[in-house]
Design an enzyme around this catalytic site. Structure first.
Site, short mmCIF file in Angstrom:
data_model
loop_
_atom_site.label_atom_id
_atom_site.label_comp_id
_atom_site.label_asym_id
_atom_site.label_seq_id
_atom_site.Cartn_x
_atom_site.Cartn_y
_atom_site.Cartn_z
CE LYS A 83 6.05 7.08 -93.88
NZ LYS A 83 5.25 5.65 -93.74
O1 G3P Z 1 1.02 4.16 -92.74
C1 G3P Z 1 -0.18 4.86 -92.18
C2 G3P Z 1 -1.06 3.63 -91.90
O2 G3P Z 1 -0.60 2.56 -91.65
C3 G3P Z 1 -2.19 4.09 -90.74
O3 G3P Z 1 -3.44 3.38 -91.37
O4 G3P Z 1 -5.37 2.47 -90.66
O5 G3P Z 1 -3.75 2.37 -88.83
O6 G3P Z 1 -4.84 4.52 -89.71
P1 G3P Z 1 -4.46 3.21 -90.07
#
Ligand code: G3P
Length: 234
Positions: A83
């Site tokens: 990534k």
């Molecule tokens: O990989 C990205 C993810 O971990 C973000 O999730 O719910 O923290 O926006 P969130």
């Protein structure tokens, strides 16, 4: 459609692998930092748990260092996807890694122009963050749908992996928009399984079945038996 679990936790990775329908694990520096362990042994272990892909993010600031990190990660396991952050340096690194055998994803993609630039730089995947888009009032489903449409209209093979998935609505809105897949925490994935009507329906089926078995026994007197499936043979 690819389905990934977003975690760097080995226990969760094992539970995800045991499900049998998960395509791999995605990680990010925040998730890895929570594990309080070195990146390389962690990624090697994750890659050994799953047949599928393990996604691992570079943390360098400039393209040459990102490329070096990416090459090293690629050497840790054949199933590593690297990534890269959406930035000028990330794009330069992606372009240098294109056609080298290192599979890349551009992460933190929030707009159609960013998606197109990442695709031009040769990444296999881009990751827009649907939940975080909505946190700021952006319609994640619309913007991500536009990304998918723009990539297709331009004949670019880069696929869209939706990240920051927080519930069933995100899948319902985006699966029909031609995205390549989703990544989400294990608890969110497991939360997709249930539905109150599914549970109620299954309870009813089993109650009816039990009643039929009971009635069969009482009607068939002593010869009534049940086979291993519970079917009554009277
Ligand atoms: O990989 C990205 C993810 O971990 C973000 O999730 O719910 O923290 O926006 P969130």
């Amino acid at each position: 459609m690819k389905l990934y679990v977003d975690t760097a936790d080995l226990g969760e990775a094992r539970r995800a692998a045991e499900l049998g329908f998960v395509d791999g694990i995605t990680t990010n520096p925040s998730l890895v930092a929570r594990q309080r362990t070195a990146l390389e042994p962690l990624v090697r272990e994750l890659a050994a748990i799953l047949d599928g892909d393990v996604w691992c993010q570079v943390v360098s600031a400039d393209a040459p260092a990102m490329v070096a990190e990416a090459r090293a990660m690629h050497g840790w396991a054949a199933n590593v996807v690297v990534k890269l952050p959406m930035s000028l340096e990330g794009l330069r690194a992606a372009a240098r890694l294109a056609d080298t055998g290192v599979r890349t994803n551009m992460t933190l993609v929030y707009s159609v122009p960013q998606a197109l630039l990442a695709a031009k730089a040769g990444v296999a995947w881009i990751s827009p963050y649907v939940g975080r888009m909505e946190d700021t009032g952006i319609s994640g489903a619309n913007v991500i749908g536009e990304m998918v449409d723009a990539l297709a209209a331009q004949g670019l093979p880069t696929r869209v992996l939706v990240a920051s998935v927080r519930g069933p609505r995100h899948l319902a809105q985006l699966a029909r928009r031609g995205v390549g897949g989703f990544t989400m925490p294990l608890e969110v994935l497991l939360g997709l399984v249930g539905h109150p009507m599914t549970d109620r329906g299954q309870e009813q089926f089993l109650a009816d079945w039990e009643r039929a078995v009971f009635d069969g026994r009482s009607q068939g007197a002593t010869e009534a038996t049940t086979d291993q499936t519970g079917r009554v043979d009277a």
